[in-house]
Design an enzyme around this catalytic site. Structure first.
Site, PDB file in Angstrom:
ATOM      1  N   HIS A 159       8.968   2.980   8.822  1.00 36.30           N
ATOM      2  CA  HIS A 159       8.761   2.118   9.992  1.00 36.30           C
ATOM      3  C   HIS A 159       7.548   2.644  10.759  1.00 36.30           C
ATOM      4  CE1 HIS A 159       9.834  -0.714  13.096  1.00 36.30           C
ATOM      5  NE2 HIS A 159       9.671   0.242  13.998  1.00 36.30           N
TER       6      HIS A 159
ATOM      7  N   GLU B 252       1.212   7.082   6.897  1.00 32.95           N
ATOM      8  CA  GLU B 252       2.343   6.536   6.126  1.00 32.95           C
ATOM      9  C   GLU B 252       2.195   6.909   4.647  1.00 32.95           C
ATOM     10  OE1 GLU B 252       3.467   2.412   6.748  1.00 32.95           O
ATOM     11  OE2 GLU B 252       2.583   2.411   8.741  1.00 32.95           O
TER      12      GLU B 252
ATOM     13  N   SER C  33       0.833  -1.218   0.000  1.00 33.85           N
ATOM     14  CA  SER C  33       0.000   0.000   0.000  1.00 33.85           C
ATOM     15  C   SER C  33       0.865   1.266   0.000  1.00 33.85           C
ATOM     16  CB  SER C  33      -0.984   0.001   1.171  1.00 33.85           C
ATOM     17  OG  SER C  33      -0.314   0.157   2.402  1.00 33.85           O
TER      18      SER C  33
ATOM     19  N   ASN D  67      13.635   3.845   4.255  1.00 36.18           N
ATOM     20  CA  ASN D  67      12.716   2.847   4.810  1.00 36.18           C
ATOM     21  C   ASN D  67      11.607   3.580   5.553  1.00 36.18           C
ATOM     22  OD1 ASN D  67      11.807   0.203   5.623  1.00 36.18           O
ATOM     23  ND2 ASN D  67      12.631   0.638   7.660  1.00 36.18           N
TER      24      ASN D  67
ATOM     25  N   MET E 195      10.582  -7.230   3.921  1.00 40.10           N
ATOM     26  CA  MET E 195      10.778  -7.928   5.192  1.00 40.10           C
ATOM     27  C   MET E 195      12.057  -8.772   5.226  1.00 40.10           C
ATOM     28  SD  MET E 195       8.305  -6.758   6.906  1.00 40.10           S
ATOM     29  CE  MET E 195       8.134  -7.785   8.356  1.00 40.10           C
ATOM     30  N   ARG E 196      13.124  -8.297   4.620  1.00 35.62           N
ATOM     31  CA  ARG E 196      14.410  -8.991   4.712  1.00 35.62           C
ATOM     32  C   ARG E 196      15.429  -8.031   5.310  1.00 35.62           C
ATOM     33  NH1 ARG E 196      13.399 -13.841   4.791  1.00 35.62           N
ATOM     34  NH2 ARG E 196      15.601 -14.295   4.495  1.00 35.62           N
ATOM     35  N   ILE E 197      16.293  -8.575   6.155  1.00 36.26           N
ATOM     36  CA  ILE E 197      17.365  -7.742   6.706  1.00 36.26           C
ATOM     37  C   ILE E 197      18.500  -7.704   5.681  1.00 36.26           C
ATOM     38  CG2 ILE E 197      19.119  -7.604   8.527  1.00 36.26           C
ATOM     39  CD1 ILE E 197      16.980  -8.858  10.380  1.00 36.26           C
TER      40      ILE E 197
ATOM     41  N   ASP F 151      22.291  -1.025  11.178  1.00 37.71           N
ATOM     42  CA  ASP F 151      21.451  -1.441  12.311  1.00 37.71           C
ATOM     43  C   ASP F 151      19.983  -1.259  11.934  1.00 37.71           C
ATOM     44  OD1 ASP F 151      23.595  -2.065  13.876  1.00 37.71           O
ATOM     45  OD2 ASP F 151      23.674  -0.088  14.851  1.00 37.71           O
TER      46      ASP F 151
HETATM   47  C1  GRF Z   1       3.901  -0.693   6.767  1.00 39.35           C
HETATM   48  O1  GRF Z   1       3.216  -0.580   7.973  1.00 39.35           O
HETATM   49  C2  GRF Z   1       5.298  -0.199   6.924  1.00 39.35           C
HETATM   50  O2  GRF Z   1       5.416   0.833   7.848  1.00 39.35           O
HETATM   51  C3  GRF Z   1       6.035  -1.414   7.418  1.00 39.35           C
HETATM   52  O3  GRF Z   1       5.446  -2.494   6.747  1.00 39.35           O
HETATM   53  C4  GRF Z   1       4.119  -2.154   6.370  1.00 39.35           C
HETATM   54  C5  GRF Z   1       4.041  -2.349   4.882  1.00 39.35           C
HETATM   55  O4  GRF Z   1       2.731  -2.161   4.405  1.00 39.35           O
HETATM   56  N1  GRF Z   1       7.452  -1.275   7.197  1.00 39.35           N
HETATM   57  P1  GRF Z   1       2.482  -2.055   2.839  1.00 39.35           P
HETATM   58  O5  GRF Z   1       3.052  -3.312   2.202  1.00 39.35           O
HETATM   59  O6  GRF Z   1       3.148  -0.809   2.350  1.00 39.35           O
HETATM   60  O7  GRF Z   1       0.981  -1.987   2.694  1.00 39.35           O
END
Ligand code: GRF
Length: 220
Positions: A114, A179, A17, A112, A95-97, A148
């Site tokens: 968060h 966001e 999103s 990024n 979702m990968r470091i 980090d």
């Molecule tokens: C969001 O809440 C973002 O802050 C976090 O992961 C979520 C990703 O949502 N890092 P989307 O895939 O952008 O809908």
């Protein structure tokens, strides 16, 4: 001739999103970033369909065949980014470091988002942790990426109230609205050359418009 737009890749793992919000902003002819690629580590990432439907080039680098070899996974991502002439990397629910070597290559050219007011609540389950801690304000942060996790100079933040009857779902929905406002702005600030990093601080070159609506923070 106007300046060329910065060739930007958005990296996702799921629904995308935030990616969609940035794609919408990037339709504006004055937006300083061109979304040249959407890359996912997972072929099922919902956001890939959205990007393809918008005519954006997509790529998948599945992390699973790399069996935990993060260096090799990141090297593959790097080669896809280079092949697409990418200049700016936007992590949006990726979702990968990433390895320190990769992060260093993209120093001050990788962002990024968060879902907390960093430096509070790094890591996962940020919304529930903000509720459990009794915070009255929560929010989201866009920052430059450092090795980090969830650290790095802060570009923009947005704050929302935490209400007495909030649960994880209601709070995360309220933050997500913000966001989607703050991330396209932050990408525009960086792509437009308006940010300068000094240590942990990001200095933003102000415009006349900013006196009405500052670009570095938002309140719900
Ligand atoms: C969001 O809440 C973002 O802050 C976090 O992961 C979520 C990703 O949502 N890092 P989307 O895939 O952008 O809908």
């Amino acid at each position: 001739m106007s300046n060329p737009k910065m060739r930007t890749a958005i990296l996702i793992s799921g629904r995308g999103s935030n990616m969609t919000a940035i794609l919408e902003a990037a339709r504006n002819k004055d937006y300083p970033a061109e979304i040249a690629l959407v890359l996912a580590n997972n072929a099922d990432a919902k956001g890939l369909e959205t990007a393809a439907a918008e005519g954006i080039a997509t790529a998948v680098v599945d992390h699973r065949p790399f069996k935990g070899d993060r260096e090799a996974f990141d090297a593959e991502i790097q080669s896809v980014l280079e092949a697409n002439g990418i200049e700016l990397v936007v992590l949006a629910g990726f979702m990968r470091i990433l390895t320190p070597g990769f992060v260093d290559k993209w120093r001050d050219r990788m962002l990024n988002i968060h879902p907390s007011l960093l430096p509070s609540f790094k890591g996962l389950h940020t919304h529930q942790r903000a509720i459990d801690t009794g915070c009255r304000l929560a929010g989201c942060t866009v920052h430059f990426v450092r090795a980090d996790m969830d650290s790095g100079p802060i570009i923009t933040q947005a704050a929302v109230p935490v209400l007495d009857d909030d649960d994880e779902d209601s709070l995360s929905a309220r933050i997500l609205v913000m966001e989607h406002k703050v991330y396209p702005r932050a990408v525009a600030l960086v792509a437009g050359g308006r940010t300068r990093v000094e240590g942990m601080r990001v200095i933003i070159a102000q415009t006349d418009e900013d006196s009405q609506s500052p670009s570095r923070f938002l309140f719900h």
